[in-house]
Design a protein around this motif. Sequence first.
Motif, short mmCIF file in Angstrom:
data_model
loop_
_atom_site.label_atom_id
_atom_site.label_comp_id
_atom_site.label_asym_id
_atom_site.label_seq_id
_atom_site.Cartn_x
_atom_site.Cartn_y
_atom_site.Cartn_z
N ALA A 1 29.21 -80.98 40.97
CA ALA A 1 28.19 -80.63 41.96
C ALA A 1 28.15 -79.13 42.21
N LEU A 2 29.33 -78.52 42.39
CA LEU A 2 29.36 -77.07 42.61
C LEU A 2 28.94 -76.32 41.35
N ALA A 3 29.29 -76.85 40.18
CA ALA A 3 28.84 -76.23 38.93
C ALA A 3 27.31 -76.29 38.83
N TRP A 4 26.73 -77.41 39.23
CA TRP A 4 25.27 -77.55 39.20
C TRP A 4 24.60 -76.58 40.17
N ILE A 5 25.19 -76.40 41.35
CA ILE A 5 24.62 -75.49 42.36
C ILE A 5 24.57 -74.06 41.81
N THR A 6 25.67 -73.60 41.20
CA THR A 6 25.68 -72.23 40.68
C THR A 6 24.72 -72.09 39.49
N GLU A 7 24.57 -73.14 38.69
CA GLU A 7 23.63 -73.07 37.58
C GLU A 7 22.20 -72.99 38.10
N GLN A 8 21.89 -73.75 39.16
CA GLN A 8 20.55 -73.70 39.75
C GLN A 8 20.25 -72.33 40.36
N ALA A 9 21.32 -71.62 40.74
CA ALA A 9 21.13 -70.28 41.30
C ALA A 9 21.00 -69.22 40.21
N GLY A 10 20.95 -69.67 38.95
CA GLY A 10 20.81 -68.73 37.85
C GLY A 10 22.13 -68.18 37.36
N LEU A 11 23.23 -68.74 37.83
CA LEU A 11 24.55 -68.31 37.39
C LEU A 11 25.07 -69.32 36.36
N SER A 12 26.37 -69.40 36.18
CA SER A 12 26.91 -70.29 35.14
C SER A 12 27.56 -71.52 35.75
N LEU A 13 27.64 -72.58 34.95
CA LEU A 13 28.36 -73.78 35.36
C LEU A 13 29.83 -73.46 35.64
N ALA A 14 30.41 -72.61 34.79
CA ALA A 14 31.84 -72.30 34.91
C ALA A 14 32.15 -71.61 36.24
N LEU A 15 31.22 -70.80 36.75
CA LEU A 15 31.46 -70.11 38.02
C LEU A 15 31.59 -71.11 39.16
N GLY A 16 30.72 -72.12 39.19
CA GLY A 16 30.80 -73.13 40.23
C GLY A 16 32.08 -73.94 40.14
N ALA A 17 32.51 -74.24 38.91
CA ALA A 17 33.77 -74.96 38.73
C ALA A 17 34.95 -74.13 39.22
N PHE A 18 34.90 -72.83 38.99
CA PHE A 18 35.96 -71.93 39.47
C PHE A 18 36.04 -71.97 41.00
#
Length: 662
Positions: free
Chosen positions: A228-245
């Motif tokens: 879920a957090l990976a998806w949120i950061t991807e929707q913000a134009g960032l990466s999946l990995a950043l949300g997982a971090f």
Amino acid sequence: MHDQGLLIIILLLATGVILVGVLRFLQLPAVFAYLLTGVILGPHALAVVPDLASTRQLAAFGVVFLMFSIGLEFSLSQFMSMRRLIFGMGAAQVLLTSVIFVGIALIIPLSWKTGVILGGILAMSSTAMVIRALAEKMEMQSRHGRIAVSVLLFQDLAVVPLLILIPALAGSAKELPHDLAMAGLKAVVVLLVLLVIGRPIMRPWFQLIANRKSTELFMLNVLLVTLALAWITEQAGLSLALGAFVAGMLISETAYRYQVEADIAPFRDILLGLFFVTIGMLVDLPAWWANIAWVLIVLLLIVFLKGFLVWGLSRLFGYEPGVALRSAIVLAQAGEFGFVLLALANQYQLLPAHVLQPVLGGMLLSMILAPILVERNGWIARKLVGSYRNHRDQQLTEIRAADLKAHVVLCGYGRVGQSVGRVLEEEAIPFIALDLDPVRVRQAQSAGESIFYGDASRRDVLQAAGIFSARAVVITYANVASSQRVLSIIKELRPELPVVVRAHDDSQLEKLEAAGADEVVPEVNEGALMLASQTLLLIGFPISTVLRRVRRFRQERYQFFRGAFWGGSEPGEDQASARLASIPLGETAFGLRLSLRELNLTSFGVSVVAVRRHGIRGRDPAPDTVLKSGDVLVLFGSPAALTKAELYVLEGNTAQETAVSA
């Protein structure tokens, strides 16, 4: 199509199983097996596995879970204690590597964007490989180990902004400042929102899930939070990995981080393996051969240029040449996150094909060389830096200054070692402790304790600690391989010296005994014994019964708990009760060249517990064991029976008859 897809999966699994098994036998990292699987089955070789977008998307989740694991390791206290090295040397290494490769790219010539990307990719070292190798060599807390860990920690953190930077570089040059600013702003806003909202929610949420006491529910919740957090950061134009971090960081502050880490490991390892398979699929061996000169140039740049940078920074931070060189050797390779960034750059077509293949080839070759370099880093440093030997000799001189006799050597002075030290201290038994944690050594020394910085797996360190005048050695390491290395040196230097070794459970018993341990103490067994004894006391059993049960357990588990070696008197014990006795066999002993069956010592009412030969004790020896000069018989029985048996073993039938008639 369905059958073909299943066949591809079977081929991937079969190839991976075979290659992982072979490379693990050769003591090489499993990552090579995954890379080779991709090379062999990929489009540039057998072309069994097509380079599909769906495959790459699934493999990307391997990176997601890897970044999640890095987030779980994000400890604020750890960072604060090592902040000078992490944010000083680590930051300098990444920035200088990037600047140098920008310069190299402009000279070749390539675009400055390519230089920035190459700098970020090649600045990374292999966290998994280096940490594991240092742990196995017991060098995690050494000075070069702390430097390596600090630099690796910053490299792992630097991946986060690089994951933002690379997509921004894919835009037009005019829009780049705007794209970078927007990406940075979105990253800050998203991170702040997630941290501000997530921190107060995460702990009670996990508590609520854990209270349901369902393993499946807990695992599903971990996957939900991570993705879920990976998806949120991807929707913000960032990466999946950043949300997982970020998810890993939030969970690391709860009481469930270790359980989460254990639960997520299978997903991470399998998907990360698939990620490296997709990296292997990029390898074009004909292109490598056509550009072999550039492949070797990239390899030399990774090993020598990065090594020189780490060496120079270590010297700048006040470390002597030997420690600086060991740090440089340990970090002189490419890393897993370099492949992550390489795959991302290839996705955005930021690296030309004639650049991608030599870089990929040099990275892979550097990782193949890495295990050898890390394993031999101390030997290389001693050969190349003469003053490094002098520094080690200074440490050995400090240990020798203790000048103890008839003491105990403690290998490792963590919680277990310190507990043993307290007991020895109360019994007025002198000891020397050896440990590789400089902070622990400094604090314990300031408290007046006999501890020195030193690696007990080194022959000269053990000699300096007085191994030839010691009464016993206690090895408190949790790592079996480390204990085996120390045992091998002790048995080489002084085979008759008693050695007690800590183990986790009975599964490690045979390995440690085969290496020469006189007694192995499994923590699991002792913990279970204490739990059982406390339970019996709490439900009303008398303490005498509990103590009897404890003694019986230990007599069965530990051979040398079959009674005890007594002195002149044992207060509170029945003087006629069974005990242990050791009988050294000289050159004139009657029992020499006779087997235990021929001696028939059971007729005296004693049992043979062990035969000690050349410093190695054989428990429960076979009846066919033939006694030799220098052997030590360990017998168990009543005092009267032991006396008769000893006379018989040493002097023969005449002594037996004399003893019996008396």
